[in-house]
Design a protein around this motif. Structure first.
Motif, PDB file in Angstrom:
ATOM      1  N   TRP A  20       9.800 -11.915   5.867  1.00 62.47           N
ATOM      2  CA  TRP A  20       8.376 -12.151   5.657  1.00 62.47           C
ATOM      3  C   TRP A  20       7.816 -13.166   6.652  1.00 62.47           C
ATOM      4  CZ3 TRP A  20       5.094  -9.924   2.000  1.00 62.47           C
ATOM      5  CH2 TRP A  20       5.710  -8.994   1.180  1.00 62.47           C
ATOM      6  N   SER A  21       8.437 -13.327   7.797  1.00 67.86           N
ATOM      7  CA  SER A  21       7.876 -14.229   8.817  1.00 67.86           C
ATOM      8  C   SER A  21       6.733 -13.519   9.538  1.00 67.86           C
ATOM      9  CB  SER A  21       8.960 -14.614   9.830  1.00 67.86           C
ATOM     10  OG  SER A  21       9.528 -13.462  10.400  1.00 67.86           O
ATOM     11  N   CYS A  31      -1.983 -15.588   3.011  1.00 65.42           N
ATOM     12  CA  CYS A  31      -1.293 -14.295   3.034  1.00 65.42           C
ATOM     13  C   CYS A  31       0.142 -14.500   3.504  1.00 65.42           C
ATOM     14  CB  CYS A  31      -1.990 -13.312   3.980  1.00 65.42           C
ATOM     15  SG  CYS A  31      -3.653 -12.851   3.467  1.00 65.42           S
ATOM     16  N   SER A  32       1.021 -13.657   3.013  1.00 63.71           N
ATOM     17  CA  SER A  32       2.405 -13.605   3.475  1.00 63.71           C
ATOM     18  C   SER A  32       2.591 -12.276   4.182  1.00 63.71           C
ATOM     19  CB  SER A  32       3.370 -13.716   2.284  1.00 63.71           C
ATOM     20  OG  SER A  32       3.185 -14.946   1.608  1.00 63.71           O
ATOM     21  N   CYS A  33       3.041 -12.331   5.408  1.00 66.85           N
ATOM     22  CA  CYS A  33       3.063 -11.133   6.241  1.00 66.85           C
ATOM     23  C   CYS A  33       4.446 -10.828   6.775  1.00 66.85           C
ATOM     24  CB  CYS A  33       2.108 -11.293   7.424  1.00 66.85           C
ATOM     25  SG  CYS A  33       0.425 -11.721   6.972  1.00 66.85           S
ATOM     26  N   SER A  34       4.742  -9.568   6.900  1.00 64.19           N
ATOM     27  CA  SER A  34       5.898  -9.082   7.649  1.00 64.19           C
ATOM     28  C   SER A  34       5.367  -8.081   8.669  1.00 64.19           C
ATOM     29  CB  SER A  34       6.899  -8.420   6.704  1.00 64.19           C
ATOM     30  OG  SER A  34       6.399  -7.204   6.220  1.00 64.19           O
ATOM     31  N   THR A  38       1.894  -6.887   3.922  1.00 64.32           N
ATOM     32  CA  THR A  38       1.199  -8.158   3.733  1.00 64.32           C
ATOM     33  C   THR A  38       0.790  -8.291   2.269  1.00 64.32           C
ATOM     34  OG1 THR A  38       0.362  -8.246   5.990  1.00 64.32           O
ATOM     35  CG2 THR A  38      -0.844  -9.517   4.340  1.00 64.32           C
ATOM     36  N   LEU A  39       0.951  -9.519   1.731  1.00 64.82           N
ATOM     37  CA  LEU A  39       0.476  -9.839   0.390  1.00 64.82           C
ATOM     38  C   LEU A  39      -0.421 -11.057   0.495  1.00 64.82           C
ATOM     39  CD1 LEU A  39       2.445  -9.860  -2.932  1.00 64.82           C
ATOM     40  CD2 LEU A  39       0.944 -11.775  -2.352  1.00 64.82           C
ATOM     41  N   CYS A  40      -1.686 -10.913   0.022  1.00 66.15           N
ATOM     42  CA  CYS A  40      -2.646 -12.002   0.064  1.00 66.15           C
ATOM     43  C   CYS A  40      -3.035 -12.375  -1.359  1.00 66.15           C
ATOM     44  CB  CYS A  40      -3.899 -11.598   0.845  1.00 66.15           C
ATOM     45  SG  CYS A  40      -3.578 -11.165   2.563  1.00 66.15           S
ATOM     46  N   GLU A  41      -3.113 -13.699  -1.632  1.00 66.18           N
ATOM     47  CA  GLU A  41      -3.436 -14.144  -2.980  1.00 66.18           C
ATOM     48  C   GLU A  41      -4.432 -15.293  -2.923  1.00 66.18           C
ATOM     49  OE1 GLU A  41      -1.213 -15.797  -7.046  1.00 66.18           O
ATOM     50  OE2 GLU A  41      -0.049 -15.225  -5.269  1.00 66.18           O
ATOM     51  N   SER A  56       1.449  -1.579   4.425  1.00 70.39           N
ATOM     52  CA  SER A  56       1.271  -1.935   3.015  1.00 70.39           C
ATOM     53  C   SER A  56       0.482  -3.224   2.895  1.00 70.39           C
ATOM     54  CB  SER A  56       2.637  -2.093   2.338  1.00 70.39           C
ATOM     55  OG  SER A  56       2.507  -2.643   1.053  1.00 70.39           O
ATOM     56  N   LEU A  57      -0.565  -3.219   2.041  1.00 74.20           N
ATOM     57  CA  LEU A  57      -1.393  -4.401   1.826  1.00 74.20           C
ATOM     58  C   LEU A  57      -1.621  -4.581   0.333  1.00 74.20           C
ATOM     59  CD1 LEU A  57      -3.215  -6.725   2.796  1.00 74.20           C
ATOM     60  CD2 LEU A  57      -5.088  -5.047   2.962  1.00 74.20           C
TER      61      LEU A  57
END
Length: 537
Positions: A20-21, A31-34, A38-41, A56-57
């Motif tokens: 996830w870097s 957001c945490s991205c690969s 990506t997952l944004c909260e 994927s988002l």
């Protein structure tokens, strides 16, 4: 699938061992991205600076209030898009435009109360869709149009109101090649907690009828009749004060009715048309000066008077009707004078001549021709007794019976529905009535309050069996026959403009449009257009 379940699905779909870097400069705040996910909260707005190869988002607890058109144009490669625990309540049209590769769209556990019918447009690869656990009371028709690849749809957990707004959804579910989870109804109370897939679409009544004003025709009128001549619909009005029978046709350029021809007919009470091939007859029943028969032998000629009808018998005509007896056309003219009698006139050579006198000395106000038990019948209403029913037997009309409990009836009109024959009886004072034929006589079915009524006329317009109860003192009432109940139910009032002393109603269909004419004795004729409204739209 709840929010936790979706996250597990997402991890499985993207691969458990993915790093996830974030790529430098490509991962928005919060957001945490690969490389592909990506997952944004908790972001206050919708992030935009993503990698163009993002697959994927996931968007969780976002601060946006609505998803606007083109929100994801910069992410064309997305295959999976997830929203959960967000605060937005509206999804606009074309919100997901440009996501032609998107296969999974999960919009769950949000506060969505409104979604545009074009919100999902362009998602031609979508296989899984979830709108579960939102605030949706209904879904717009055509929401799923163009989504031919859908295999799974989840709509559970929404407070659906199971009225006409869900009808299209009930009709769509059996037609789609997808598994659909719908959940239960939240209302109305009679359907609360019933699963949507247990509802019967046939029990929904989602077609409404409306009559809206279109046009006014000057001068008062006592009768209005429709007829088709040379393939064109016509209307003819009896206008006593103008002293004419006025023939109207539809003007396709102006999109309104216009005068085609006028027949001089002072004190006319009824203009009755008869078409026999290229020949057109119009009977003009007149209070004074003698009733006349007008004729046109071919379409390129004008109507001319050809016969004075039974001058010694027709002293004070009040109504005229057309009927066919033994294959021949006949007119029956109801006579309201003390010394007169209702007269049956049948065609003999070039004209129409008396065949039979009926009901002498009874001051008949109305005649109604109908068929009962496969035989011609004639119903006469008069000022002196209950309506009398005659049947055609041995080449003449013979009295069959009268109608019980029907005093002071001014006029009668009949209609057919579900194989039964019904009768509308007009009373000026008291209640007008609806009766049904039971095989031997007419029996009372329904009473409707009427004050100052001279007309209670049934009309079949499209698939609607209507009946209009006119009034000299109030708005005229339109009723619709409900087959499942077997009675007339109120539909609407006619007006504005208000009808002033209505005496007759007629309908005509022109170029796929349906019109209602209201002939008024103390005011102009009003024309309304009939509309069918789809309440499930």
């Amino acid at each position: 699938m709840g929010g936790a379940g979706i996250l597990l699905f997402l991890l499985a779909w993207t691969g458990a061992g993915v790093s996830w870097s974030p790529p430098k400069g490509k991962c928005p705040p919060r957001c945490s991205c690969s490389k592909e996910s990506t997952l944004c909260e908790g972001s206050p707005e919708l992030p935009e600076s993503f990698s163009t190869t993002l697959l994927s988002l996931s968007l969780v607890r976002m601060g946006v209030s609505r998803l606007k058109a083109g929100s994801f144009l910069k992410m064309p490669s997305l295959h999976l898009l997830l929203f959960t625990s967000n605060t937005f309540s509206v999804i606009e049209g074309d919100a997901f435009i440009g996501l032609s590769y998107l296969q999974y769209l999960f919009i769950e556990d949000n506060k969505i109360g409104s979604i545009s019918k074009n919100a999902l447009r362009g998602l031609r690869s979508l296989t899984h869709l979830s709108l579960a656990n939102n605030h949706l009371e209904a879904l717009p028709r055509f929401l799923f149009q163009g989504l031919e690849t859908l295999t799974h749809v989840d709509l559970r957990g929404n407070p659906f109101q199971c009225d006409c707004r869900v009808l299209w959804l009930l009709q769509w579910m059996p037609m789609v090649n997808a598994s659909v989870g719908t959940g239960a109804c939240a209302g109305p109370s009679a359907l609360a907690q019933i699963q949507l897939n247990h509802l019967d679409p046939k029990k929904f009544k989602c077609k409404a009828t409306e009559l809206s004003w279109l046009q006014t025709v000057g001068e008062s009128a006592l009768s209005v009749e429709s007829f088709s001549y040379q393939g064109e619909p016509h209307m003819v009005l009896a206008q006593p004060f103008a002293g004419r029978c006025l023939i109207l046709v539809w003007d396709y350029s102006l999109q309104r009715f216009r005068s085609e021809e006028e027949l001089s007919a002072p004190s006319v009470v009824s203009c009755k048309p008869l078409v026999l091939g290229p020949r057109l007859f119009i009977l003009a029943a007149r209070l004074w000066g003698g009733s006349q028969l007008w004729s046109r032998s071919s379409p390129d000629l004008r109507l001319t008077p050809v016969q004075v009808l039974a001058p010694q018998r027709l002293l004070r005509p009040n109504d005229a009707e057309l009927l066919w007896l033994d294959g021949q056309p006949c007119f029956v003219v109801a006579d309201a004078s003390k010394a007169g009698s209702t007269t049956l006139l049948c065609r003999d050579g070039p004209g129409f001549y008396p065949r039979q006198s009926l009901h002498a000395w009874h001051r008949d106000t109305d005649a109604e021709a109908l068929e009962l038990d496969g035989r011609p019948h004639l119903l006469l209403a008069s000022a002196s007794q209950r309506p009398v029913l005659f049947h055609w037997f041995g080449g003449r009309f013979e009295r069959r019976t009268d109608i019980p409990e029907a005093e002071d009836v001014y006029a009668t009109k009949h209609f057919q529905a579900g194989g039964d024959v019904f009768l509308c009886l007009t009373r000026y004072i008291g209640d007008s009535m609806v009766m049904r034929w039971d095989g031997s006589m007419f029996r009372l079915l329904q009473q409707l309050p009427s004050r100052g009524s001279h007309v209670f006329q049934p009309l079949l317009i499209a698939s609607d069996q209507l009946a209009i109860l006119g009034s000299d003192f109030a708005f005229s009432q339109v009723f619709r026959f409900e087959p499942d109940k077997g009675i007339l139910e109120p539909l609407q009032e006619l007006g504005p403009p208000a009808l002033v002393a209505p005496r007759a109603f007629g309908q005509v269909t022109v170029a796929g449009r349906r019109f209602l004419f209201a002939a008024c004795f103390k005011g102009p004729t009003q024309i309304y257009q009939h509309h069918e409204l789809d309440l499930s739209a």
